[in-house]
Design a protein around this motif. Sequence first.
Motif, mmCIF file in Angstrom:
data_model
loop_
_atom_site.group_PDB
_atom_site.id
_atom_site.type_symbol
_atom_site.label_atom_id
_atom_site.label_comp_id
_atom_site.label_asym_id
_atom_site.label_seq_id
_atom_site.Cartn_x
_atom_site.Cartn_y
_atom_site.Cartn_z
ATOM 1 N N SER A 250 102.256 59.620 24.828
ATOM 2 C CA SER A 250 101.019 58.945 24.400
ATOM 3 C C SER A 250 101.013 57.477 24.846
ATOM 4 O O SER A 250 99.986 56.954 25.306
ATOM 5 N N TYR A 251 102.133 56.792 24.682
ATOM 6 C CA TYR A 251 102.212 55.390 25.096
ATOM 7 C C TYR A 251 102.063 55.264 26.623
ATOM 8 O O TYR A 251 101.448 54.320 27.131
ATOM 9 N N ARG B 113 98.330 55.495 27.509
ATOM 10 C CA ARG B 113 97.606 54.264 27.178
ATOM 11 C C ARG B 113 97.943 53.131 28.157
ATOM 12 O O ARG B 113 97.074 52.409 28.643
ATOM 13 N N LYS C 136 96.443 53.783 31.750
ATOM 14 C CA LYS C 136 95.002 53.551 31.814
ATOM 15 C C LYS C 136 94.654 52.075 31.691
ATOM 16 O O LYS C 136 93.713 51.572 32.312
ATOM 17 N N LYS C 137 95.464 51.352 30.892
ATOM 18 C CA LYS C 137 95.212 49.913 30.726
ATOM 19 C C LYS C 137 95.419 49.166 32.042
ATOM 20 O O LYS C 137 94.639 48.259 32.382
ATOM 21 N N THR D 39 93.288 57.601 33.788
ATOM 22 C CA THR D 39 94.448 58.294 33.201
ATOM 23 C C THR D 39 95.357 58.794 34.313
ATOM 24 O O THR D 39 94.955 58.868 35.484
#
Length: 774
Positions: free
Chosen positions: A750-751, A754, A757-758, A763
């Motif tokens: 999950s990290y 994120r 994408k940041k 993604t």
Amino acid sequence: MRHPWMKQFAEKGVFYWQSMVLAVLLTSLPITVISAAYLYFGNQHLVKQFQLKNEEALMDAAKQIDNQFGQLIQYAVQMVVKPHFKPTLSDMDFANRFEETNQLLDMLSLVQNADPLIDQVYLYVDKQAKVLQTSLGARTLEDTVELKQWQALMDADAGIFWTHQLDTPFQQGGSTHAIVMKLPYNGATPYGAIVIYLNPSKLHLFTDTDKVAVLLDSEGHVIGQSERAAQSPEALDAIRSELSEAEEGSLPPEGWEVPLNGDTLLVNAVTFEKLGSGWTFVSGTPRSVITAPTKAYTHIILICFSVVLVAALVLSWYATRRIYNPIRRVMDMLASWRKPDAAVRNELDYIEHEWKQYRFANESLQSRLNQSVPALREAFINRFVTGQATHLTEAELTSKLHNFGVDIEGKRFAAVVFRQHPLGEERTPLSDKDDDLLAYAAINAVEELSEDVSDFAHTLAFDDGSFGVVLILPQPASETEGRESLRRLCRQYERALRDVLRLKATIVMSGPTERWTDVPYALEQARRALRYRVFDAASQLLEAEQVLSQPELVDRVQFPIELEQDLIHALNMGLEDEAMKGLERFVAAMQAGGAAEWLVHQGLMRLMGNIHRAMLQAGHNPYAVYDGARLYEELSALRDTKACLDWFQSKIIRPYIDSLTKSYNTTMKQLVEDVLARIEDNFMNELSLETIAVEAGVSTSQLSRAFKQMIGSNYVDYVTALKINRAKEMLVKTDMMMNEIAEAIGYQPSYFNRTFKKLEGITPGQYRQRHEQA
């Protein structure tokens, strides 16, 4: 040996001979001018009268010529309408119909002999290309050139017209000027024409053999001319040139002049309409012919003039002697006192020179005294306002100033101090010479404005770049009015500096005061109040008494301790950009409370002292870093925010950071390289900067600062970017699942999503799909 009279003449100087010449001119010039004017204007009047009469005669001659042609044309029109000239002539056999042909020739002979102006008359039949004439009979035009000329007559639009270039057929000779009348007259379809050739010698021109008379058609062709005109072709060319330059209907009303064989031809001209075009009749008479009757009395005038001229010369000599006698006596008197070194050439110059010798010493001393008064006055006032004449009383000062041309009795006194602000970016860079020129211009502007309001104004320039003016003002009606008048003058100063020189300045007024002895104190108060201006670049007007009586100004400003600590921390970290931002916030906080200039300087000096203390704590010597620069003096000379920020960056912040960089270049460089190597080998594991710092024996802040300055980003961002780049390689080159890739780089799935994408904007799955499609 010379005669006595020759010796007397030799002793005469320039003045004598100049007087002689002047007397001769005064006596002989009037009679000369009168005689010349009489001859000139007399001849001119004679010429003018002749031209007027000649113009009248010219108009009469033009009317006669017009009447001649009018009668000729009227008679010809009457003849051509007779039945003899019927349209059937175009097909008539002139050889076989002999009787009718003779009738036509008789008719042509009748027309030819009807007017002496007619030379020859021809009947032209266009269809048969035949011409009929009394001496030729009926003949066919066989010459191609002649035939084209006669056929061209039928192309004209007018039923009756004038031609100047139609040669007579079969070399009959005579004039080429002819009147053409189409047949039938005013008919729609002409079959031929009656051509009447003119005899120019029968024109009613002037009979005077001295006149140049000529009749010209609209194209400048000569229809008729006098015998004198025929003998003077150059005069005819000049007349044509003048007529061609003049516009239609704009001939000179009083005639004009034409040079002719050393003489001048006085020319008059008149125009009139004939056969649809303008004809010009020109007449000219030589000037010598007009003025010939005046030669007799001209000789008499010259004889009288000579007699009067001789008498004038005698009178001139006598008058010159009478005029020169006083000059001679003065010369003798001067020679008895001091003989000249050489012969006197000009008596008046000698007398003037001797007189100047007497006046020279007096004028020299007076001039030197007058020139020294302003300098002495300025020096005295400078000594006084700087406190070097405090021993003098008010009365003594009044007396001394009166001797210098300054009256202070019953006056009020004020002091105004100016400090110009640094120029904006749109007017930089300027050299020191340009700054001096602007300061000089500002002083001049202040002096000019002061002269309009005050009785006397004295300007002073101070070492710190400011300047002041001491004003002597008229006695106001009240103290309030005097202070308000001084405020208006200061506002005029401000507008003049802003609008004319585009300068911003702080202006401080002090006074007005009643005593001259109070002026030094007022000037000092104004200079002190300069440091109470608001610390920005806008023009300001301050009153010294009001500003210096407000001690609460100090309590308004709170020193921003937290911002100072943030700034020093950024410096210790070696972060120049963060330090400059902190400095900007620090200065803005100092100015937010409306702090005066001296308070902002005090805050910046305190900040600079704390930076020095932090440098000592970090093991750096401030005096070595700043090379012994006189930082406090330089800081106190800054007058606006931008100058302080630029100075702090170049003089304080950048040298300190350079010192920090040099101090750890040798020790930290290897350590940072080791950190990079360890990150490359163990990027999938958690490797903290604190652990590496402890192992290397350095502080975490030092290692972090060195890492950022050498790599360009901080430790966490660098490790994150490295992991994401490795993940991107796995996404493109392998078939690993997202969970496997996240575990390979040391992230939770999950990290990982994120963070990816940041940084990338999409993604991991979208990134892999995009590259598969490519």
